[in-house]
Design a protein around this motif. Sequence first.
Motif, PDB file in Angstrom:
ATOM      1  N   LEU A 434      38.816 -51.554  -2.639  1.00 51.00           N
ATOM      2  CA  LEU A 434      37.958 -50.446  -3.656  1.00 51.00           C
ATOM      3  C   LEU A 434      37.092 -49.991  -2.458  1.00 51.00           C
ATOM      4  N   SER A 435      36.042 -50.153  -1.525  1.00 46.96           N
ATOM      5  CA  SER A 435      36.099 -48.799  -0.403  1.00 46.96           C
ATOM      6  C   SER A 435      36.518 -47.415  -0.708  1.00 46.96           C
ATOM      7  N   PHE A 436      38.133 -48.096  -0.159  1.00 42.33           N
ATOM      8  CA  PHE A 436      38.970 -46.553  -0.313  1.00 42.33           C
ATOM      9  C   PHE A 436      38.889 -45.777  -1.439  1.00 42.33           C
ATOM     10  N   VAL A 437      39.244 -46.925  -1.975  1.00 42.17           N
ATOM     11  CA  VAL A 437      39.369 -45.698  -3.803  1.00 42.17           C
ATOM     12  C   VAL A 437      37.675 -44.858  -3.680  1.00 42.17           C
ATOM     13  N   LEU A 438      36.527 -45.787  -3.772  1.00 41.56           N
ATOM     14  CA  LEU A 438      35.268 -45.247  -4.607  1.00 41.56           C
ATOM     15  C   LEU A 438      35.147 -43.913  -3.168  1.00 41.56           C
ATOM     16  N   GLU A 445      36.378 -35.825   2.348  1.00 39.35           N
ATOM     17  CA  GLU A 445      37.281 -36.097   3.935  1.00 39.35           C
ATOM     18  C   GLU A 445      37.059 -38.375   4.200  1.00 39.35           C
ATOM     19  N   MET A 446      38.277 -38.453   4.441  1.00 37.29           N
ATOM     20  CA  MET A 446      38.112 -40.286   5.448  1.00 37.29           C
ATOM     21  C   MET A 446      37.687 -40.240   6.076  1.00 37.29           C
ATOM     22  N   GLN A 447      36.902 -40.494   6.538  1.00 35.60           N
ATOM     23  CA  GLN A 447      35.830 -41.597   7.182  1.00 35.60           C
ATOM     24  C   GLN A 447      35.882 -43.123   8.016  1.00 35.60           C
ATOM     25  N   TRP A 448      36.992 -43.344   9.056  1.00 34.02           N
ATOM     26  CA  TRP A 448      37.610 -44.551   9.290  1.00 34.02           C
ATOM     27  C   TRP A 448      35.692 -45.295   8.800  1.00 34.02           C
ATOM     28  N   GLN A 449      34.839 -44.950   9.764  1.00 39.14           N
ATOM     29  CA  GLN A 449      33.661 -45.313  10.006  1.00 39.14           C
ATOM     30  C   GLN A 449      32.989 -46.150   8.291  1.00 39.14           C
ATOM     31  N   VAL A 450      33.200 -44.944   7.801  1.00 34.75           N
ATOM     32  CA  VAL A 450      32.391 -45.415   6.133  1.00 34.75           C
ATOM     33  C   VAL A 450      33.114 -46.651   5.594  1.00 34.75           C
ATOM     34  N   LEU A 451      34.194 -46.412   5.604  1.00 35.42           N
ATOM     35  CA  LEU A 451      35.381 -47.181   5.372  1.00 35.42           C
ATOM     36  C   LEU A 451      35.357 -47.810   5.730  1.00 35.42           C
ATOM     37  N   ILE A 452      35.465 -48.926   6.701  1.00 40.07           N
ATOM     38  CA  ILE A 452      35.016 -50.214   7.718  1.00 40.07           C
ATOM     39  C   ILE A 452      33.595 -50.948   6.842  1.00 40.07           C
ATOM     40  N   GLY A 453      32.282 -50.008   6.951  1.00 41.01           N
ATOM     41  CA  GLY A 453      31.067 -50.356   7.030  1.00 41.01           C
ATOM     42  C   GLY A 453      31.546 -50.932   5.217  1.00 41.01           C
ATOM     43  N   LEU A 454      31.514 -50.009   4.594  1.00 39.73           N
ATOM     44  CA  LEU A 454      31.428 -50.000   2.844  1.00 39.73           C
ATOM     45  C   LEU A 454      32.064 -50.867   2.275  1.00 39.73           C
ATOM     46  N   GLY A 455      33.470 -51.405   3.505  1.00 45.07           N
ATOM     47  CA  GLY A 455      33.960 -51.709   2.729  1.00 45.07           C
ATOM     48  C   GLY A 455      33.405 -53.730   3.299  1.00 45.07           C
ATOM     49  N   LEU A 456      32.680 -53.626   3.762  1.00 44.29           N
ATOM     50  CA  LEU A 456      31.711 -54.953   4.722  1.00 44.29           C
ATOM     51  C   LEU A 456      31.032 -55.652   3.715  1.00 44.29           C
ATOM     52  N   ALA A 457      30.272 -54.587   3.190  1.00 42.63           N
ATOM     53  CA  ALA A 457      28.917 -54.114   1.968  1.00 42.63           C
ATOM     54  C   ALA A 457      29.538 -55.235   1.319  1.00 42.63           C
ATOM     55  N   LEU A 458      30.599 -54.615   0.811  1.00 43.83           N
ATOM     56  CA  LEU A 458      31.081 -55.060  -0.144  1.00 43.83           C
ATOM     57  C   LEU A 458      32.141 -56.187  -0.206  1.00 43.83           C
ATOM     58  N   TRP A 459      32.467 -55.810   0.679  1.00 41.02           N
ATOM     59  CA  TRP A 459      32.591 -57.616   1.312  1.00 41.02           C
ATOM     60  C   TRP A 459      31.502 -58.618   0.636  1.00 41.02           C
ATOM     61  N   ILE A 460      30.587 -58.657   0.914  1.00 41.27           N
ATOM     62  CA  ILE A 460      29.173 -59.928   0.837  1.00 41.27           C
ATOM     63  C   ILE A 460      29.116 -59.746  -0.657  1.00 41.27           C
ATOM     64  N   ILE A 502      22.730 -47.412   4.718  1.00 47.18           N
ATOM     65  CA  ILE A 502      22.736 -47.203   6.589  1.00 47.18           C
ATOM     66  C   ILE A 502      24.036 -45.990   6.290  1.00 47.18           C
ATOM     67  N   ILE A 503      24.620 -46.461   5.960  1.00 49.39           N
ATOM     68  CA  ILE A 503      26.298 -46.203   6.449  1.00 49.39           C
ATOM     69  C   ILE A 503      26.585 -44.634   5.720  1.00 49.39           C
ATOM     70  N   LEU A 504      26.061 -44.360   4.444  1.00 47.45           N
ATOM     71  CA  LEU A 504      25.907 -43.410   3.364  1.00 47.45           C
ATOM     72  C   LEU A 504      24.978 -42.534   4.254  1.00 47.45           C
ATOM     73  N   SER A 505      23.943 -42.734   3.950  1.00 47.11           N
ATOM     74  CA  SER A 505      23.011 -41.378   4.196  1.00 47.11           C
ATOM     75  C   SER A 505      23.185 -41.493   5.846  1.00 47.11           C
ATOM     76  N   SER A 506      23.921 -41.504   6.815  1.00 43.65           N
ATOM     77  CA  SER A 506      24.326 -41.065   7.872  1.00 43.65           C
ATOM     78  C   SER A 506      25.539 -40.148   8.221  1.00 43.65           C
ATOM     79  N   TYR A 507      26.662 -40.534   7.191  1.00 45.57           N
ATOM     80  CA  TYR A 507      27.406 -39.518   7.025  1.00 45.57           C
ATOM     81  C   TYR A 507      27.404 -39.295   6.401  1.00 45.57           C
ATOM     82  N   TYR A 508      27.193 -39.001   4.929  1.00 46.79           N
ATOM     83  CA  TYR A 508      27.302 -38.288   3.846  1.00 46.79           C
ATOM     84  C   TYR A 508      25.664 -36.923   3.949  1.00 46.79           C
ATOM     85  N   SER A 509      24.433 -36.956   5.008  1.00 43.31           N
ATOM     86  CA  SER A 509      23.576 -36.234   5.149  1.00 43.31           C
ATOM     87  C   SER A 509      24.200 -35.097   5.019  1.00 43.31           C
ATOM     88  N   LEU A 510      23.234 -34.320   4.189  1.00 38.56           N
ATOM     89  CA  LEU A 510      24.157 -31.900   4.870  1.00 38.56           C
ATOM     90  C   LEU A 510      22.034 -31.506   4.827  1.00 38.56           C
TER      91      LEU A 510
END
Lengths: 637, 181
Positions: A434-438, A445-460, A502-510
């Motif tokens: 689900l994290s991958f699809v989102l 761009e696909m960043q593996w850090q975001v994939l892991i972080g978002l994945g774990l949040a979704l896991w909860i 934390i994850i999305l704002s640190s990786y996708y801020s402009l």
Amino acid sequence: MAFSYALLLGAFFLALLQCGIPLASLYYQRLKWLKWVKPLSWSQFILVALAIISLAYVFLGNDFSFAYVAQNSNSNLPWFYRVCAVWGGHEGSILLWVFILNLWTVAVIVLELSMELALLARVVAVLGFISAGFLLFLLTLSDPFSLATQSVMDGRDLNPLLQDPGLIIHPPLLYMGYVGFSVSFAFAVAALLSGRFDKQWASWMRPWTLAAWCFLTWGIVSGSWWAYRVLGWGGWWFWDPVENASLLPWLAGTALIHSLLVVEKQELLKTWVILLAILTFALSLIGTFIVRSGILISVHAFAVDPWRGVFMLCLLVVLIGTALCIYAFKIQNLKRPIVHVSFFSRTALLIMNNILLSVVIFTVLLGTLYPLIIEVLGFGKLSVGAPYFNIVFTPFAILLLFFMGLSYLIPWKQNVCADVFKKIINILLSSFSLSFVLIILFSKEMQWQVLIGLGLALWIIINTLQLLIASFKKKLSLKNIFKTQGAMLIAHLGVAILAIGIILSSYYSLERNVRMSIGDNVSLAGYHFKLLQVYALQGQNYTGAVANIQVNHQSNHFLRPQLRYYPITDVMISKPAIAMGVWRDLYVSLAEPVGKQTWTLRFYYKPFVRWIWMGGLCMILGGLWAILSRHNKRNKY
Amino acid sequence: MRYIFPLITLFIIVYFLWQGLAKDPSLLPSPLINQAVPEFSANDLLKKSTRLRKKIFLQHWTLLVVWSSWCVTCSKEQSFLLSLQKHHIITIYGLNYRDDLRHAQLWLRQQGNPFQKIIFDPQGMLAIDLGVYGVPESYLIDPQGIIRYKQIGLLTANVWTQQMAILINQSNKILNHTYEG
């Protein structure tokens, strides 16, 4: 003012009595004396309350014959900031510390009705001991009522950075948290003194720890919210020594709440819990020490007289040293049942949580004190910045999130069957896909850090939903689930929300830094900004400029960042304008004039940044829920 | 026995905090130590007509004290500065930092004036070149116009005797030695 000083002096002697009488009465078996415990605490509370009210009164009356008022206030300061200036400096904040300690003490004697007086007396005695130490500090080295040596016409004004609504509540909340852990500490020391630490004792101790933890969480959230709005860089956490000083007791407190649960359920980990309660309060004291001694340079630095640092260090040694001595001598007296902990049980997960949090505490403490250690050992000067903390914090955060999700699937005591393993793998796979699809859908761009972080949040989150659905199938009512597991569900959901923020704002801020003249346009992340005008600004104790910026052409949406100059303290401050949103914040700050009609402006696009504070609030709700559901349960007994 | 470890840990942490207290975090090594005073040209606070330049620092040891009338701590070092001046121990110059002319003059009348010359720096331009961190701050400048020591915060008799006076003595000895040689 001699009168206010006398109030504090009186409170000091009452604190000594509050400590001495219960201990003496229990030692000599004169239980009649115990009836004095509550009146003593009450009268001490009243004296300290009067002292802090009288300090607020002289601030409101602009009485600059007091040195403390002259240094932290000004007659042009709006009245509510004058009240807050009570804790704007060192002396007042120590007074606030003592006041809050008394507030907690009174709360304990009023609310803890189910405890016998003889047991409660030891807790109150320990609180009295702490209070006496801090009152002595007020009386000797940080008297807020000392008179100014020379008469001044007007005060030096409150530090402009502190003139913000966020800062009105931030220090009291933080102190409510710090000082609240003194109650857990008092319970732990009283348990050692009485030789009794069982399920019942842990269930008395847990709501107080939870309450302190909620306040501290709230304090940290409001502090980070303040930093975001006031410091003008769009950052919300800086790994500054002062911030770390509040994070450390928070981490220890989090570990404490979880391990108290284990004691309550199974009477395990007793020696560890006692030590953890002492450690939590020790970290609160070290936090106060770091902030107030100016030992580590930080944005919050307060320059002070070195004797104050020495006194606070002595206080730390006396309070924590005594507690640890009692710990070393008395801990063997606690009865410890020998219980086998199975490897895959919720108890094992909670022990894991404690180990992980302890390691995090150690690394953050090391990072915070490392510059000091290096300097003392004579290896020169250096500073430890955000990169270190981000690197050491991340792997533990990942493990914590993983185990947190796991805890939904694993029962308290018995070992798990193969069925559960299949479930774990299924949910883990689905949350990561689900994290991958989102990420594919919403970002290029696909960043593996975001994939892991978002994945774990979704896991909860998926685990939470899964638990709710499973309970529905078993025909358990929603009310029932919330009664038994509500606190955990809400608080852990808060952690997931925080993690996403934390994850999305640190990786996708402009961000863009631009020079603009009137009429110029700039675009960022699909938004257009147009600088329409720049006006002059006149406040009660500042002057400045305000820019009028139109967001997206022809819309009625305007952003008005300000640049303020406080002449009394000679400080420039940029007040950013923020367009808040659930999915993104637009953040503009007016940096400085470059020439006539030309300004430097900073534009930020921060997706999901608001989720950070929403997650924090959710965690507080979880904590409150835990206190309330405990309360209900207790009434049932 | 293992229950004593927390106590030992506490004492280790306290040891470092204790040592850290003795070290002043404000003792930042200034990048300007052993560098020449930057060129400047500024007004004298008391004599409007005179322009002060870098050359006023040459030929003698100078103590340059950065102060302001709005700085509360500054008045605490005034009596020590006055006694230095009274006994002709060293030439003292002032750098009046981000101040109002009338306030500064009034302050000098109230607190006494230990300064031979006062550089008036209302915009803080020279202060930026010197790397002033806050007020009060004092610089020890040798006869060649080179900054030898910087004190951030209050200048006390202790700092003077233990740091500055020793530096002056050592340098003078070396100088005398080279002349004799």
